[in-house]
Design a protein around this motif. Sequence first.
Motif, PDB file in Angstrom:
ATOM      1  N   ASP A 182      53.158 -18.124  26.557  1.00 31.62           N
ATOM      2  CA  ASP A 182      53.380 -19.289  25.717  1.00 31.62           C
ATOM      3  C   ASP A 182      52.092 -19.886  25.158  1.00 31.62           C
ATOM      4  O   ASP A 182      51.678 -20.972  25.548  1.00 31.62           O
ATOM      5  N   THR A 206      51.531 -23.722  24.204  1.00 34.56           N
ATOM      6  CA  THR A 206      51.139 -24.820  25.072  1.00 34.56           C
ATOM      7  C   THR A 206      49.980 -24.489  25.994  1.00 34.56           C
ATOM      8  O   THR A 206      49.492 -25.370  26.694  1.00 34.56           O
ATOM      9  N   SER A 207      49.547 -23.222  26.007  1.00 35.61           N
ATOM     10  CA  SER A 207      48.451 -22.943  26.929  1.00 35.61           C
ATOM     11  C   SER A 207      47.087 -23.062  26.278  1.00 35.61           C
ATOM     12  O   SER A 207      46.088 -22.724  26.879  1.00 35.61           O
ATOM     13  N   LEU A 208      47.056 -23.531  25.047  1.00 36.70           N
ATOM     14  CA  LEU A 208      45.775 -23.836  24.429  1.00 36.70           C
ATOM     15  C   LEU A 208      45.725 -25.331  24.140  1.00 36.70           C
ATOM     16  O   LEU A 208      46.740 -25.920  23.761  1.00 36.70           O
ATOM     17  N   ASN A 209      44.572 -25.933  24.326  1.00 34.47           N
ATOM     18  CA  ASN A 209      44.391 -27.349  24.059  1.00 34.47           C
ATOM     19  C   ASN A 209      44.589 -27.613  22.558  1.00 34.47           C
ATOM     20  O   ASN A 209      43.854 -27.088  21.740  1.00 34.47           O
ATOM     21  N   LEU A 269      50.293 -26.688  30.321  1.00 35.22           N
ATOM     22  CA  LEU A 269      49.754 -25.361  30.585  1.00 35.22           C
ATOM     23  C   LEU A 269      48.278 -25.225  30.206  1.00 35.22           C
ATOM     24  O   LEU A 269      47.536 -24.488  30.847  1.00 35.22           O
ATOM     25  N   TYR A 270      47.845 -25.937  29.186  1.00 36.87           N
ATOM     26  CA  TYR A 270      46.459 -25.740  28.759  1.00 36.87           C
ATOM     27  C   TYR A 270      45.471 -26.225  29.814  1.00 36.87           C
ATOM     28  O   TYR A 270      44.317 -25.814  29.841  1.00 36.87           O
ATOM     29  N   THR A 318      44.908 -23.265  31.927  1.00 38.34           N
ATOM     30  CA  THR A 318      43.983 -22.379  31.213  1.00 38.34           C
ATOM     31  C   THR A 318      42.555 -22.871  31.375  1.00 38.34           C
ATOM     32  O   THR A 318      41.635 -22.086  31.624  1.00 38.34           O
ATOM     33  N   ASN A 375      43.225 -35.688  25.284  1.00 37.96           N
ATOM     34  CA  ASN A 375      44.571 -35.710  24.716  1.00 37.96           C
ATOM     35  C   ASN A 375      45.317 -36.988  25.062  1.00 37.96           C
ATOM     36  O   ASN A 375      46.038 -37.539  24.253  1.00 37.96           O
TER      37      ASN A 375
END
Lengths: 339, 300, 306
Positions: A99, A102-105, C202-203, C206, C225
């Motif tokens: 995904d 959503t896994s990147l800022n 999720l980020y 990461t 954010n």
Amino acid sequence: MTKVLEVRNLRTHFNTSKGTVKAVNGISYELEAGETLGIVGESGSGKSVGVMSLMKLIPMPPGEIVEGEAWFEGKDIFKMSESQLEDMRGNSMGMIFQDPMTSLNPIMTVGRQIGEALERHTKMTKDQVKNRTIELLELVGIPMAADRINNYPIQFSGGMRQRVMIAIGLACDPKLLIADEPTTALDVTIQAQITDLIAKLQKELGMSVIWITHDLGVVAGIADRVLVMYAGRIVEEATVEELFKNPRHPYTLGLLKSVPRVDADRPEKLQSIDGMPPDMTKELVGCPFYARCNYRTDKCLSQEPKLEEVGSKHRSACFVDVRSAKRTTENPYQQVTNL
Amino acid sequence: MNNSDTLPNKSPTKPKSNSILSSLLQDRFATISAVALIILIFTALFAPQISPYEPTKLDLLNRLIPPVIFSDGNSAHLLGTDSLGRDMLSRIIHGTRMSLTIGVVVVIMTGVFGTAIGMLAGYLGGRFDQIVMRFVDFQAAIPYFLLALTIMAAIGPGARNLVIVLTLISWPIFARYSRGIMLAVKREVYIEAARVSGTSEFRILLKHAFPNLASPIITLSTLELSRIILSEAGLSFIGLGVQPPDSAWGLMVAEAHDYVSTANWTITLPGLMVMITTLSINIFATWLRRVSDPVQRGRM
Amino acid sequence: MLNMLIKRLIHSILLIAAVVSVIFFTNFVLGDPVRAMLPAETPPEAVEQFREQMGFNRPISVQYYDYMINAFKGDFGDSWWQKTPALPIATRPLPATFQLGILAMIVAIGLGVPLGVLAARRPNSFLDRMATVTSLVGVSMPLIWLCPTIAYLVAVKTGILPTAGYGTWQHFVLPTLCLAALPLGRIVQITRAAMMDEMVKLYIVTARAKGLSNRVVMMRHALRNAILPVITESGWEFILVLSGYTIIVEMFFGWPGMGYMLYTSILLRDMPLLAATAFVIALVVVVINFLVDILYAIANPLIRYN
């Protein structure tokens, strides 16, 4: 061949208010350098938690690694301090997630997100970081990389975003890349591109890959060896050819049967595995697959089968030899609900 | 529910008591606030019966008696008297009735009217929705207190006007909220299913769409209640709300303005009542929101 | 981008027009401006004569039009109290209120954001529960209780700070604290909630998988954010401070600001002054909204790409 990763008897639990979820129940495996290991299982099988435990990326509370040892490049991971772990993450062990939406800022440029990994682990100057970032973007196949480093994730398509993800994972030349369902959220044509890309990069960079998926088709394409997981345990382990030609665990059989086949003689009904995975907060007695197994016996009810050699580099956790045994029950799951 | 995927040899599941009451009692703060609210409601309902004196009874000989816990207090006036000799406890009790009544009436009127309008706007869309959104935007952009203040200053103070004005400027809050929920619900498949099966629009609205609103609107109502009570207190304090000789906490604070240092209880006690009331409502509302929204349960 | 700005401008003008309209409607239509201006015992013929002289017998739409035109020219008539134009009188206390308000917001944000972040970092810890309680108390706080209580406990009992007035830095302390109480509560709530929202995304995983330390992940990723809704909420709190809380606080502490002016005009039933003061406050609200939007657009690059 050297062993890049060795995992012994890993157990990870989550202590929640509704009970302790035993997500990973004693898995052991090894990974050689340059090898691609596929881990297959349904949601809740513990496949993701298992590898996230290696990087200690699970939230701890409520998560807890209650038992187990893991050696990466000969070093004992679970004895590492937090800062040693941080040195390892994104550096010699990289991870990419599913995904990419959503896994990147969302409000950080793509270049910055890749550059962050470089700044953290190398002593590169700002210019060197910038150049390496562009290099990485080109490596993962993003056109006009130099222009795009100041773009935001939203300006990329899904497939492109996943490539960015891969670039982040590869930034510091990891020895081991863990890919947690990287293609699940993408459509099939992009899937093929991504799997090809990782296979290519693996050859070029000589790294080991752990590829987690629920999709056997993907596994067939890229893995050397496969682990099949169920209910937090490894139920079968084999080379990919052996697994497809000679599956030994009823669960693997079920998975293989549920894949639609182009070469079927006549239209077959898709066979699914009835039922749901067991409740992971409960103590399980006997084989975790009992409720859904077509080959079950009374022994399976009271004893849990251990992983045993059933062939060359092939292990399975089952008391029954499915090659010769007849199916002992039909509709196993419904019978359980009637009890 | 768990029997289908457990083996018969596993230990039987123990059902957890999950009733609303038990989850309330597990949270100490929420329980205290609920008890406080019950006491307040009771006080408001039975004010004339439980109040020791008439709140308007002047007794100039007995002005500014401190509460009974002080050395010069006396037990005839548990919370002392104010600058006109009126019994503080009685005034506070009647103030409770006044504030709670205004609050509840406004919340019910705005709640019913606002929710209905919002529901229709969200469901029907089109011109009607656009018009409603104008009101909602206006309300959201203008600071609430300022608007109430300017209108009350123009049309004259008093409890009745206050209720009308507060209702007029607050209903868009409910409208916006319920409209938002309606917009989401409208797209749900079961609405389409009901329509296809021939259910009348009205029935769809009532039986299928509306239940989605019930719980969030109740939570919103509690929050609005505390806001209304705070506003009423502030407006009465300025002189634009409840008028003498009625009792209202804000009014009491205003009347005691000169006695901050000399007769502190006359100004502190009514203010404290407002604080206790709004705090209890807010704690209760927080608990309510947590209980009705599973996502929030992990939060607080 | 320019499109959006123009839309914003039109929206703001309409808003101010709406406020002035409400003032007109409630004073001229629902109330009788003539009776408000004249003493009660004026004989009816004099009242009618006055009505004609002042033009209050013209059709409402004509009066409305005139009123609106004048309002936008800044002419609200003469203050009934001071007999000079209302608007200049109304703007005079603006700096005093701004000083207090901005100081209060600095306190509220400067304390509130760190507290919210720390609370979100360790959910259900002691600090978190403290923060939750503080914020809950903060938003429930009636200023009509806080101001006299603080004034009494600090100024009267200890005497180190003055109870009222304006002039030295000591005069700033208590009013600022009182004014900051409610925004502080809200900002802690919002920051905490926003951080907790971000932390499960999720980020963040990461970011941690890159080997970044927890502090860096919290600050550079989560907070960055989370600060977005905090910006919008803080802007709104600032508006509430200037248009509501300040009235009560200024009254209690004798602070010569807009709130005090508003109160005075209400007390004296001086309609032009009240209208002018409300107008100024509405104008300030609109400007602040605008500035907050710009700030938000700077902080959130995605705005420009939608």
